[in-house]
Design an enzyme around this catalytic site. Structure first.
Site, mmCIF file in Angstrom:
data_model
loop_
_atom_site.group_PDB
_atom_site.id
_atom_site.type_symbol
_atom_site.label_atom_id
_atom_site.label_comp_id
_atom_site.label_asym_id
_atom_site.label_seq_id
_atom_site.Cartn_x
_atom_site.Cartn_y
_atom_site.Cartn_z
ATOM 1 N N GLU A 625 0.835 -1.204 0.000
ATOM 2 C CA GLU A 625 0.000 0.000 0.000
ATOM 3 C C GLU A 625 0.875 1.261 0.000
ATOM 4 O O GLU A 625 1.220 1.738 1.066
ATOM 5 C CB GLU A 625 -0.930 -0.029 1.214
ATOM 6 C CG GLU A 625 -1.830 -1.256 1.265
ATOM 7 C CD GLU A 625 -2.785 -1.291 2.459
ATOM 8 O OE1 GLU A 625 -3.167 -0.215 2.949
ATOM 9 O OE2 GLU A 625 -3.132 -2.383 2.894
ATOM 10 N N TYR A 626 1.192 1.853 -1.129
ATOM 11 C CA TYR A 626 0.827 1.496 -2.499
ATOM 12 C C TYR A 626 2.021 1.839 -3.385
ATOM 13 O O TYR A 626 2.732 2.821 -3.121
ATOM 14 C CB TYR A 626 -0.380 2.319 -2.993
ATOM 15 C CG TYR A 626 -1.561 2.326 -2.052
ATOM 16 C CD1 TYR A 626 -2.425 1.233 -1.982
ATOM 17 C CD2 TYR A 626 -1.782 3.413 -1.226
ATOM 18 C CE1 TYR A 626 -3.520 1.249 -1.113
ATOM 19 C CE2 TYR A 626 -2.857 3.419 -0.361
ATOM 20 C CZ TYR A 626 -3.735 2.350 -0.294
ATOM 21 O OH TYR A 626 -4.795 2.357 0.567
ATOM 22 N N TRP A 852 -12.643 -8.592 6.015
ATOM 23 C CA TRP A 852 -11.648 -8.179 7.002
ATOM 24 C C TRP A 852 -12.406 -7.924 8.295
ATOM 25 O O TRP A 852 -13.153 -6.963 8.382
ATOM 26 C CB TRP A 852 -10.900 -6.919 6.567
ATOM 27 C CG TRP A 852 -9.735 -6.694 7.480
ATOM 28 C CD1 TRP A 852 -9.768 -6.196 8.744
ATOM 29 C CD2 TRP A 852 -8.373 -7.018 7.207
ATOM 30 N NE1 TRP A 852 -8.528 -6.189 9.288
ATOM 31 C CE2 TRP A 852 -7.637 -6.680 8.369
ATOM 32 C CE3 TRP A 852 -7.701 -7.563 6.124
ATOM 33 C CZ2 TRP A 852 -6.265 -6.862 8.463
ATOM 34 C CZ3 TRP A 852 -6.326 -7.728 6.214
ATOM 35 C CH2 TRP A 852 -5.621 -7.389 7.368
#
Length: 1500
Positions: A625-626, A852
């Site tokens: 990320e990222y 998640w």
């Protein structure tokens, strides 16, 4: 509380210049998200002076959130105030000193006229308090632009500017010298404005008169309402040589030069008058070349003359050399003289007017012209023998043509028949035909297809890329490249449809398992407890990657769960690498960036593939990320090559893994996804985890580009908004990813906010807090403001429903919303919502859903065979339980005596071998069970302490006190033979190992205290006077306001002072001396277990800034250990040792980490076989028994302390002595050839190739008094920013190596981490990234230095306001603050009573009042017991009345007081409507003492 700090040296008093909390806070991920860097236009210093190279905008609203000074370019006839029209505005951000000096390059070839005396007029209107400081800021910017040669001498110049709510414009005729205008006219206006009375709604200056033509007119106008219509109207007047009239005015005389003669002198030269007075000097009669051209004519056609701005028929006749009667005869059209237009051709003789209309080019394309600043269809048509209808007809297919009503500056348009031209380049265009350098295509009908956006995103008519309706809605009005008013239109890849691809054979159900969950206080899940029937794939997050790309699992609990994970059946077992923290923390962010490069990708991919194969897993998931991210706070921008490097790495990884699964995580925002070559990646890997959760969160605050329709990013928005999720799915499928490979994110947690208004919970209602600080209530287990698990939400609903105010499904966002405890708002997804989403995603052809996270869904009981979760966690950390499937073990530690090979006084084996062979882990487990049984029973007498009870159980001595350091402590080193070990004693040789560990821990703390309070104290006491004399000639006051700053420093210093010592100490212990992975793991876990708790203690000491919160109890406890500055850390570590041995579950967990595997006992780094025992070394008992610090240990503490102390104290002492150090952001690159001009008097530093300076607004900004009595005649320079006292000594040779660069760079890093804003909180040493950086003595860690950062323009504005309102200097962040208006009231304690009705004033009108007075020196002095309406706009009035005289006759209120109240009420009142009304009471200054004042907002 004062006695605690009385007598403390000034050096300890800490400045408000130190660290910001939650390091690496997440960033927005919604489809519309754009970074903070997009709030303001590109800097002028980067774009250069040519407006056509500046950033482009289609309306002023997009610039409203920029708080910097900006310069604008737009067409005179483009009414930019009209919000319902489409515009082209060129803009750049001015920081101060933006312009290089090019004045010599524009010196005219012809010799200027001789010097003339002219009269400048200054005019103004007065209604309410003004903003001369903002006026001056803009005048300075324009003066520099003009005086340094950035206007063309060949054409009339028009330039616009804005700063806050002040707008300005400057008009310069092309016969005036720019240097005269800049150095004389504008400089005089700056000087004179310092002596104004602060009550100017408008300010104008002009050089104009009855005999002036437009080429010799100069004008400047500034308005306090932030609009431009009146300025454009003034420009039109000046362009017609018409002067303005003023309500108030004054004049002054100065010298100037004309580069050509005025029309009036030409007229005089063609008559009998020899000259005419203009500005007090005789001007010679002379015809210029411009005036004599076109006088010759061909047969049958008349001689011609061109109409100039401000011309009359008489003037033209004079230039023609004919009489008025002849002129009328040659130009006989009715009302001819009343319809003259600049550029128009007229006849000066008999004959037909020649045809000046352009002809098409030979290739069939039209003749073109580029629209100038002051041109319209009318003037262009007149100059080319055309009509407006002709112009409109020629351009029906011209790019961006919207008709003659509003033609744009720098547009290339047709002035003949023919095919349309290539449109003009736009400097910041990303897509379409206006990208700089675009070549003419063969097929001009395909212009829109040129330069498509990355990811096939939509391209709007301004050449900007995006994926939301703002970019993707085609509103074409006819000609290509056009859009309806109020929209941006779309020219390519338009639409927001989801592209349905090939559905997978089996719809995936992916779950993430958080292996690091056991760091929480509660809410646990064993990986075996995951409902495997619900998932096709289970991701284990996360496994570690070292800086040399080795793979490991360092955390013991995670390692235990990983072994269980390998044995699950059903879902595919996928191991995950990366995550937000790993990708963004300073210690690890480079691993992916460098590991995917050509030099390292093979090693990294091979190690990951081998790990997957060796553990017989089914695949791998990479969560970077990222790649190529431009704006991760605290990190350098990612390189553009990272996306392709990532692709190449994934190709290698997939080839190595063959049939095993490879997936990646990808963001749902275009802003970050555009760094991924996502279409190519999707063809290499098996599926993409598409993170359509965390679309919104606290991190949105302050960013107008984070939430659609929310001007400050602080609106209550769901992080799993369905509408935005669909936009994200459109983004990724349009980019070329098969929908069947997109696994869509769902969540088992909510994002929460603290509501501004308990009665307002809709998507336009606001939340409180800043980007880095949430005021939402923390839940018990997740323990993070702004983040709460579904398990905790359901617990509230099921067991604490009285706390729940609202609970419903929001149909627009398809999210569950819960409001609890009145003002806590949370959006989440229930199982029902997730089921609905799953069906919809299946219907769209998606590849699955990803949850998640599995461990956030519900509370689980401890696994079978384990008494409870704390017990299991303790056993996981001690290593005494074997992962299921590996068999069971039984302890034998009581059967091993002191004569055992592994227990001899001279150790022959490594610590880990000794610990395991003597079954010390079993011993520890049994001792803890016995202790808990003893602890939890009721006792009639005194209960033994934890260490005393353990000694008793082991057969050791009595009166043991390992939890103390002072003189009453007793934690001796005990040999094995001194323990009562034998048959029936329930003890064994392992007793020595456990007690050796206790002793070593106690010894470490004791040595730290010894070093801290002796050697370091002596050093600092001896150098404090030098600190004060060098950096603070005036000592700071002794008051309670310093308490918070002192405790901030104490908190910050824990990893720097204690960290270095403990780091050195641990590296001398055998178990942590080798470079093996096991040794490194031991070191990391023990260091964390030791230092995390002191950091927490230090943080908890801070409390609030209210001295009343510092209770006598706290003070007494703290005072025992704090006499001098060093005692802050002495207290912390003393208190921590006490906590460590207090026998609570938490302390036992910490001790278990510290002593497991023999981490604290003697041994040799590596086992040597018994025959080689002669190579072994005996242990030195004398050294082991010492608790006094050695010289090297004292030096370690001294270095850590002094580095932290000086770095923190020197900025503090500057501030304590009445200075206001800050950092100037010059906006210049470090290799700027002109950079040295701006750094010669101030210390500077470079960060990320940008130049910054350390400065101080010392004294008055403009210290002059005007006594010459002549307006415009007083020359008085502004004060320069000063350097700080003692700064020359900060060269790295003294003060523990502190350099000016450290102070500058540290402050800039803090500013950047806070989203390029000042005012971020102090650093949180409990954050792992911050802690590690400070432990490494990095004093530039974001937040440690917190001096404010801003442009010179903003700083000087605040400084000037402080000249008239001294209280401005006391504002937080001065001089980089915006809220620097005059204040007399305690608005923070005001009451607020809302009375909004349908007839109430408009909120927008009330906010205009804010615009008009914000940052001003305005004040009102009113009689008591009389009502006054003191500020008005539109429907809104702000009124006051002093109540009860209390010895006063008058009451005062300042502009800032009104601003504060209106801002607060505009956020809290109205409940989603556009109106508000109400009243309140507050205390303000009276002429004698404090006075009660009633205020009201009502309709005028």
């Amino acid at each position: 509380m004062a006695p605690l700090w009385n007598g403390m040296a000034a050096g300890l008093l800490l400045s408000a210049a130190v660290v910001s909390g939650q390091a690496n806070s997440r960033l927005g991920a919604s489809p519309s998200y754009q970074g903070f860097s997009n709030i303001c236009p590109e800097q002028c210093i980067v774009t250069g002076p040519e407006p056509s190279n500046w950033s482009t905008y289609n309306d002023m609203n997009r610039l409203a959130n920029c708080n910097q000074a900006m310069l604008y370019g737009f067409n005179l006839y483009d009414d930019v105030d009209d919000a319902d029209s489409y515009h082209r505005i060129f803009a750049c951000t001015a920081y101060g000193n933006d312009w290089s000096d090019d004045s010599q390059s524009h010196v005219t070839n012809s010799r200027p006229e001789k010097e003339h005396k002219v009269n400048y007029e200054i005019g103004w209107s007065s209604y309410s308090p003004g903003t001369e400081s903002d006026y001056r800021s803009l005048i300075r910017q324009m003066r520099d632009y003009v005086a340094r040669g950035h206007i063309s001498p060949s054409k009339t110049a028009m330039l616009y500017a804005q700063f806050g709510y002040t707008s300005a414009g400057i008009y310069i005729g092309n016969s005036l010298q720019s240097k005269d205008i800049g150095d004389v006219a504008l400089q005089s206006l700056i000087d004179d404005s310092h002596d104004f009375d602060g009550r100017r709604d408008s300010l104008t200056m002009q050089l104009c008169g009855p005999h002036y033509d437009s080429q010799h007119v100069f004008g400047f106008m500034a308005l306090r309402n932030g609009t431009f219509r009146a300025i454009q109207s003034a420009f039109k007047s000046w362009s017609n040589a018409e002067c303005l009239d003023f309500e108030h005015s004054t004049n002054f005389t100065a010298s100037t030069h004309f580069t050509s003669s005025m029309l009036s002198s030409i007229k005089a030269g063609n008559t009998t008058t020899s000259g005419i007075q203009a500005g007090g000097s005789a001007l010679p009669a002379k015809l210029s070349t411009q005036h004599t051209k076109n006088l010759m004519s061909s047969t049958g056609e008349c001689r011609t003359q061109k109409v100039q701005n401000g011309d009359s028929c008489a003037a033209i006749a004079t230039r023609c050399g004919i009489s008025g009667a002849d002129f009328t005869k040659y130009n006989s059209e009715k009302s001819f003289c009343s319809k003259l237009k600049p550029g128009q051709h007229v006849c000066c003789s008999s004959g037909a007017l020649p045809d000046f209309s352009p002809k098409p080019k030979e290739d069939g394309s039209c003749a073109t012209t580029t629209v100038g600043d002051g041109e319209s269809c009318s003037t262009i048509a007149a100059a080319n023998s055309l009509t407006e209808k002709d112009i409109d007809g020629f351009n029906q297919k011209t790019w961006g043509w919207g008709g003659c009503k509003n033609i744009f500056k720098d547009s290339v348009i047709c002035i003949s028949k023919g095919s349309p031209p290539m449109p003009a380049e736009v400097s910041d265009a990303e897509c379409g035909p206006q990208v700089p350098g675009t070549k003419l295509p063969k097929d001009m009908s395909k212009l829109a297809d040129l330069n498509p956006c990355p990811l096939n995103a939509c391209c709007n008519t301004f050449g900007h890329c995006g994926t939301t309706a703002e970019f993707c809605t085609d509103t074409n009005t006819g000609a290509p490249g056009t859009a309806k008013a109020g929209t941006n239109g779309c020219i390519s890849h338009c639409g927001m449809d989801i592209v349905k691809g090939n559905a997978p054979t089996k719809f995936r159900s992916v779950g993430y398992y958080e292996s690091y969950q056991f760091k929480r206080q509660c809410l646990y899940q064993d990986v075996m407890q995951v409902d495997h029937s619900k998932y096709t794939h289970l991701h284990f997050g996360f496994v570690d990657i070292s800086s040399d790309y080795e793979i490991s699992i360092n955390d013991k609990s995670a390692n235990y769960q990983f072994h269980n994970f390998k044995y699950i059946s059903g879902p595919k077992r996928i191991v995950s690498f990366g995550g937000w923290d790993f990708s963004t923390q300073a210690s690890t962010y480079q691993i992916f960036r460098q590991g995917t490069s050509a030099a390292n990708r093979k090693k990294l991919a091979t190690n990951i593939a081998n790990f997957v194969k060796e553990n017989n897993l089914d695949g791998v998931d990479i969560d970077w990320e990222y790649p190529s991210a431009p704006d991760i706070p605290g990190l350098p921008s990612g390189d553009k090559s990272e996306g392709n490097n990532y692709l190449e790495f994934l190709v290698v990884l997939k080839n190595l893994l063959g049939d095993k699964s490879v997936s990646i995580a990808a963001p749902g925002s275009y802003w970050y996804l555009k760094g991924f070559p996502i279409a190519k990646i999707s063809k290499v890997i098996d599926y993409i985890v598409f993170m359509t959760y965390d679309l919104h969160g606290q991190w949105d605050a302050g960013n107008p580009n984070a939430q659609p329709g929310c001007d400050d990013g602080s609106c209550l928005r769901s992080h799993v908004n369905m509408t935005e999720t669909k936009e994200s799915l459109s983004l990724i499928t349009k980019a070329g990813v098969d929908s069947g490979k997109v696994v869509v994110g769902v969540s088992s947690y909510g994002r929460s906010f603290r509501m501004v208004d308990a009665d307002c919970d809709g998507p336009m209602c606001k939340f409180t807090g800043t980007r880095l600080h949430s005021n939402a209530e923390k839940a018990d287990c997740t323990d993070t403001a702004g983040y709460i698990s579904n398990a905790e939400i359901n617990q509230l609903l099921d067991h604490n429903s009285s706390r729940v105010n609202k609970h419903y499904v929001d149909t627009h966002s398809n999210s569950n919303i819960m409001v609890y405890d009145n003002t806590n708002w949370v959006a989440y997804m229930s199982p029902e919502i997730r089921a609905e989403r799953t069906k919809m995603y299946q219907s769209l052809g998606m590849g699955g859903t990803v949850n998640w996270a599995t461990d956030l869904e519900k509370f689980n009981d401890a696994p079978e065979g384990v008494e409870n979760w704390p017990g299991m966690i303790l056993q996981m950390k001690s290593g005494t339980i074997t992962p299921r499937g590996a068999g069971s073990r039984s302890g034998n530690w009581t059967k091993i005596g002191c004569d055992n090979e592994y227990s001899r006084e001279t150790p022959y084996w490594s610590p880990m071998t000794r610990w395991r062979q003597l079954d010390a882990a079993g011993a520890w487990s049994d001792l803890i069970a016995d202790w808990k049984n003893y602890r939890d029973k009721d006792h009639t007498g005194d209960k033994l302490s934890f260490s005393a009870q353990i000694s008793y159980l082991l057969g050791g001595p009595d009166n043991v006190k390992c939890g103390q350091i002072d003189g009453d402590s007793n934690c001796p080193l005990i040999s094995c033979k001194l323990f009562n070990i034998g048959n029936g004693t329930k003890s064994g040789a392992a007793a020595e190992l456990i007690w050796d560990s206790f002793f070593k821990i106690h010894q470490m703390y004791a040595k730290f205290k010894s070093a801290l309070v002796t050697d370091a104290a002596l050093v600092i006491d001896n150098t404090l006077p030098h600190l004060e004399n060098t950096f603070a000639p005036v000592p700071p006051p002794e008051d309670n306001a310093w308490l918070d700053m002192v405790l901030d420093f104490v908190s910050m210093g824990v990893p720097m002072v204690g960290g270095k010592f403990i780091d050195d100490f641990l590296k001398m212990i055998p178990a942590m001396t080798t470079k093996s992975d096991i040794s490194l793991d031991h070191y990391k876990e023990v260091l964390s277990a030791i230092l995390d708790s002191p950091a927490t203690i230090a943080t908890n000491l801070k409390g609030t800034s209210d001295p009343n919160d510092w209770t006598p109890e706290k003070q007494a406890e703290f005072s025992k250990y704090m006499g001098q500055s060093l005692q802050g850390w002495n207290y912390i570590f003393t208190k921590d040792l006490e906590n460590l041995f207090d026998g609570t579950d938490k302390s036992i967990e910490r001790l278990t980490i510290m002593i497991s595997d023999g981490r604290m006992i003697d041994g040799i780094p590596k086992d040597i076989p018994y025959p080689d025992k002669t190579k072994r070394k005996d242990k030195d008992d004398d050294d082991n028994k010492k608790t006094e610090a050695t010289d090297s240990e004292k030096k370690s503490v001294e270095d850590g302390f002094l580095t932290a102390f000086w770095a923190y104290s020197i900025p503090a002492v500057w501030q304590a002595s009445g200075h206001h150090p800050f950092i100037i952001d010059t906006g210049r690159s470090c290799d700027d050839k002109d950079g040295d001009k701006y750094t010669k008097d101030l210390k500077s530093a470079c960060y990320e190739n940008r130049l910054y300076q350390l400065a101080d607004p010392d004294g008055r900004s403009h210290p002059c008094d005007y006594d010459c009595g002549i307006t415009g005649g007083c020359k008085c320079d502004d004060s320069a920013f000063s350097s700080l006292k003692g700064v020359e000594e900060l060269d790295g040779k003294a003060w523990s190596g502190l350099k000016v660069e450290d102070i500058i760079i540290g402050s800039v890093r803090t500013y950047k981490q806070n989203g390029n804003e000042n005012g971020g909180g102090t650093a949180d040493p409990t954050d792992s990234g911050t802690f590690e950086a400070l432990k490494q003595m990095d004093i530039t860690t974001p937040g440690f230095m917190r001096l404010p950062v801003c442009s010179e323009t903003l700083a000087r504005t605040s400084w000037e306001n402080a000249d008239k309102t001294e209280a401005t200097r006391n504002k937080d962040g001065f001089p980089c603050n915006n809220d620097n208006g005059r204040s007399y009231c305690t608005t923070s304690e005001s009451t607020y009573i809302e009375e909004t009705t349908s007839g109430s004033p408009l909120i927008d009108d009330c906010l205009v009042i804010v615009k008009n007075i914000e940052g001003t020196t305005g004040s009102w002095n009113k009689l008591i017991e009389i009502q006054y309406g003191i500020a008005h706009f539109g429907t809104c009035t702000f009124g006051i009345e002093g109540k009860g005289r209390h010895g006063n006759s008058n009451v005062y209120i300042g502009a800032q007081d009104i601003v504060d109240i209106i801002r607060y009420t505009s956020k809290h009142w109205g409940h989603g409507t556009d109106k508000m009304q109400g009243k309140g009471v507050m205390q303000c200054n009276g002429n004698i003492k404090q006075q009660e004042l009633h205020w009201a907002i009502y309709k005028k």
